[in-house]
Design a protein around this motif. Structure first.
Motif, short mmCIF file in Angstrom:
data_model
loop_
_atom_site.label_atom_id
_atom_site.label_comp_id
_atom_site.label_asym_id
_atom_site.label_seq_id
_atom_site.Cartn_x
_atom_site.Cartn_y
_atom_site.Cartn_z
N MET A 39 0.69 -1.24 0.14
CA MET A 39 0.02 -0.05 0.03
C MET A 39 0.84 1.12 0.03
N MET A 40 1.96 1.21 0.73
CA MET A 40 2.76 2.35 0.57
C MET A 40 3.39 2.61 -0.74
N ILE A 41 3.78 1.62 -1.31
CA ILE A 41 4.33 1.67 -2.77
C ILE A 41 3.14 2.28 -3.71
N ALA A 42 2.05 1.69 -3.37
CA ALA A 42 0.91 2.17 -4.33
C ALA A 42 0.54 3.64 -3.89
N LEU A 43 0.78 4.31 -2.56
CA LEU A 43 0.44 5.56 -2.39
C LEU A 43 1.42 6.61 -3.06
N PHE A 44 2.67 5.89 -2.86
CA PHE A 44 3.74 7.00 -3.36
C PHE A 44 3.60 6.74 -4.90
N GLY A 45 3.39 5.68 -5.56
CA GLY A 45 3.41 5.68 -6.82
C GLY A 45 2.25 6.43 -7.52
N GLY A 46 1.27 6.33 -6.66
CA GLY A 46 0.01 7.31 -6.98
C GLY A 46 0.24 8.75 -6.92
N LEU A 47 1.01 9.19 -5.92
CA LEU A 47 1.51 10.53 -5.81
C LEU A 47 2.06 11.08 -6.96
N ILE A 48 3.07 10.34 -7.59
CA ILE A 48 4.27 10.57 -8.26
C ILE A 48 3.41 10.45 -9.76
N VAL A 49 2.61 9.70 -10.09
CA VAL A 49 1.66 9.35 -11.46
C VAL A 49 0.87 10.85 -11.56
N GLY A 50 0.06 10.71 -10.25
CA GLY A 50 -0.84 12.06 -10.24
C GLY A 50 -0.20 13.28 -10.34
N VAL A 51 0.58 13.86 -9.72
CA VAL A 51 1.41 14.95 -10.12
C VAL A 51 1.92 15.06 -11.51
N ALA A 52 2.47 14.16 -11.86
CA ALA A 52 3.04 14.02 -13.40
C ALA A 52 1.67 14.36 -14.21
N PHE A 53 0.71 13.84 -14.03
CA PHE A 53 -0.71 14.29 -14.98
C PHE A 53 -0.88 15.62 -14.89
N LEU A 54 -0.84 15.88 -13.39
CA LEU A 54 -1.42 17.69 -13.05
C LEU A 54 -0.48 18.43 -13.97
N LEU A 55 0.90 18.26 -13.92
CA LEU A 55 1.79 19.11 -14.62
C LEU A 55 1.57 18.85 -16.20
N LEU A 56 1.35 17.67 -16.73
CA LEU A 56 1.07 17.58 -18.07
C LEU A 56 -0.13 18.37 -18.38
N ARG A 57 -1.31 18.25 -17.57
CA ARG A 57 -2.36 19.05 -17.77
C ARG A 57 -2.13 20.37 -17.98
N GLU A 58 -1.31 21.03 -17.06
CA GLU A 58 -1.16 22.47 -17.10
C GLU A 58 -0.48 22.78 -18.52
N LYS A 59 0.53 21.93 -18.57
CA LYS A 59 1.31 22.17 -19.65
C LYS A 59 0.48 22.23 -21.03
N LEU A 60 -0.43 21.21 -21.23
CA LEU A 60 -1.05 21.07 -22.57
C LEU A 60 -2.30 22.16 -22.62
N VAL A 61 -2.91 22.54 -21.46
CA VAL A 61 -3.84 23.66 -21.46
C VAL A 61 -3.13 24.79 -21.93
N SER A 62 -2.09 25.38 -21.15
CA SER A 62 -1.35 26.44 -21.46
C SER A 62 -0.79 26.80 -22.78
#
Length: 444
Positions: free
Chosen positions: A1-24
Motif C-alpha cells: 500500500m505504501m508503494i501504491a500511495l507514493f506511486g499514485g502521488l508521483i503519477v498524479g502529480v505528473a499528470f497534473l503538470l502535463l495537464r497544465e502544460k497542455l492547457v497553457s
C-alpha cells in the motif's frame, strides 16, 4: 500500500503538470482525450462517451468496501456484546472508550483552535472571496447537531440498514441485539452461531478485497485525485489548507503516541510503526468505514488487542470518533468567518468546538461527509450571511486534500483508544504488541 500511495502521488502529480502544460499551450484537446480515457467520472453527463479506467477501478473498490459496512458493524458489534457476559465489564469498556474519544476530541479541538486563532490573528485568513456558487451553498438546510442523539435511534430498521449514512443507528441496533442475545443465553444460541458464520464470511471477503485489489485501487484513487484537481483549485486559500494539513499531521504523530504512553507506559514508537499503514489507507480511501477491516486486523494481530474489546471499540469509533473532522472544522469555520469579515474570538472558538464535536460524532464514515458538516457548525454559530456562504463554497471546492489528511487522525485515534482500553482491562497481549508480527509472537 505504501508503494501504491507514493506511486499514485508521483503519477498524479505528473499528470497534473502535463495537464497544465497542455492547457497553457493550447493543446486542451489532447488532455481531454487522456482525461476521458483514464480519469473522467462516467456517471455524469459529460462522461457519457468516456472510459474512465482509473475512476472505474477506484469506484469498484470503494463500493466493495462500502458494501460490507452495515453487515460488518452489525455482526461484529453484536458479537462483542454477546461475548462480554459481565455487565460491569461492559460498562467499564464502554465508559473508558467514550472517555478516551472525548478526551482526544478536546485535545484536538483545543490545539486546532489555538493554531487557527494564531493564523487568523496574523492576517493569513484575510482573502478576497470569489462570487460564484452562492446559490448552491445556500440551498443546504440548517441542522441542529443535537439531533444526532434523536437520529441514533431508528424508527425503521430497514431504513437504517439501507444507507451507509445511518451507521450510528446501526450501532445502536447492533448493541441492543447483542445485549438481548447475551441476556437470553442458550435460547438465542442459534442466532449467535448465524452471526458468527456471517462474521467469518465478511472477514474473508474483506481480506481478499483489501489484499488483492487494495494496492491497485489506491494507486488509481491517488493518481486520479491529483490529476483532476489542478492548481486552480489548490491555489486559493493556501493558508487555510497548509495550516490545517500541517496541524493534522503534527497531531496524528504526537497526541496519540503520547496518549498511549501516558496511560499505559507502552512504547509509543511501536504503536505508530504498526498502525502507520492504517493511516496511509485512510488517507488513500478518505473513509473511516473503509479502514475498519484493516484497522481491526492490525489491532488484533499486530498490537495484541483483545478480540471482544476491538469488536466494540473500533466500530463505535468508526461512527463517533471523528477527531480529525473536528480539527478541520475549527480551521474551516475560522477561515470562512474571517474571510466574511467576522471577528472570531476565543469565546466563539469554545462554542465552535462544542458544536463541531456534536456534529462530527454524527458524521457518516464516508468521503466528503466532514466537509458538508461545516455548514452545520456555521449554522449553529449563526454565521450564514451571503459572504459566509461564498466562503463555504470556496472551502468545498478546495477541501479534498484536507479531507484526505484528516482521516489518519480518525482511524489511528480509534486504534489508540483500543490499545488503551485493552491495556486497562489487562487484555493486551504484550508479546504481540512488542513483537514484529503476531505469528512470531505466538511461536515464541
Amino acid at each position: 500500500m505504501m508503494i501504491a500511495l507514493f506511486g499514485g502521488l508521483i503519477v498524479g502529480v505528473a499528470f497534473l503538470l502535463l495537464r497544465e502544460k497542455l492547457v497553457s499551450t493550447g493543446n486542451e484537446t489532447v488532455w481531454n482525450v487522456i482525461n476521458n480515457l483514464l480519469f473522467q467520472d462516467i456517471t455524469v453527463p459529460e462522461g457519457v462517451r468516456s472510459i474512465g479506467i482509473f475512476y472505474i477501478v477506484g469506484q469498484i473498490f470503494m463500493r466493495g468496501l462500502q458494501l460490507a459496512i452495515v453487515p460488518l458493524v452489525l455482526v461484529s458489534l453484536s458479537l462483542a456484546m454477546c461475548s462480554i457476559s459481565n455487565a460491569s465489564k461492559l460498562g467499564r469498556i464502554a465508559g473508558r472508550t467514550l472517555l478516551g474519544f472525548f478526551l482526544f476530541y478536546c485535545v484536538g479541538a483545543f490545539a486546532a483552535g489555538a493554531v487557527a486563532y494564531g493564523v487568523k490573528s496574523a492576517g493569513f485568513y484575510n482573502v478576497v472571496l470569489p462570487g460564484g456558487e452562492v446559490a448552491e451553498a445556500a440551498t443546504i438546510e440548517a441542522f441542529n447537531p443535537l439531533a444526532t442523539i434523536v437520529n441514533a435511534v431508528p424508527s425503521n430498521i430497514t431504513g437504517a440498514f439501507g444507507s451507509n449514512n445511518e451507521i450510528l443507528a446501526v450501532v445502536v441496533v447492533a448493541i441492543l441485539l447483542g445485549l438481548c442475545i447475551n441476556q437470553l443465553g442458550e435460547k438465542a444460541e442459534a442466532l449467535k452461531k448465524i452471526l458468527m458464520s456471517c462474521d467469518e464470511v465478511i472477514q474473508l471477503y474483506l481480506k481478499i478485497l483489501i489484499n488483492k485489489v487494495g494496492p491497485i485501487a489506491i494507486f488509481c484513487l491517488i493518481s486520479r485525485t491529483f490529476a483532476i484537481y489542478g492548481v486552480e483549485y489548490l491555489a486559493p486559500a493556501a493558508a487555510y489548507m497548509v495550516s490545517a494539513i500541517a496541524t493534522l499531521f503534527i497531531l496524528v504523530v504526537t497526541v496519540y503516541p503520547i496518549g498511549v504512553f501516558l496511560t499505559t507506559g507502552l512504547d509509543p514508537f511501536t504503536f505508530m510503526k504498526k498502525i502507520a499503514k492504517v493511516g496511509v489507507f485512510g488517507f488513500s480511501t478518505n473513509s473511516s468505514a473503509a479502514c475498519l477491516p484493516l484497522n481491526t486486523r492490525t489491532c488484533k494481530e499486530e498490537l495484541g488487542c483483545s478480540d471482544e474489546i476491538t469488536s466494540f471499540v473500533l466500530p463505535t469509533g468508526m461512527t463517533i470518533n471523528m477527531n480529525g473532522t473536528t480539527v478541520m472544522h475549527m480551521f474551516a469555520v475560522t477561515f470562512i468567518a474571517t474571510s466574511a469579515g467576522i471577528d472570531v474570538t476565543p469565546a466563539n472558538l469554545i462554542v465552535m468546538a462544542f458544536l463541531s464535536i456534536c456534529a462530527a460524532a454524527g458524521t457518516p464514515a464516508i468521503p466528503i461527509a466532514g466537509t458538508t458538516m461545516i455548514f452545520t457548525v456555521l449554522s449553529g454559530m449563526g454565521w450564514t450571511t451571503d459572504a459566509c456562504l461564498i466562503g463555504y463554497a470556496l472551502v468545498v471546492a478546495i477541501n479534498r486534500p484536507v479531507e484526505m489528511a484528516l482521516l489518519p487522525l480518525n482511524v489511528i485515534g480509534s486504534a489508540a483508544v483500543n490499545v488503551i482500553v485493552s491495556a486497562k482491562e489487562k487484555e493486551l497481549d504484550l508479546s504481540v504488541y512488542n513483537g514484529q508480527i503476531a505469528g512470531k509472537a505466538k511461536q515464541a
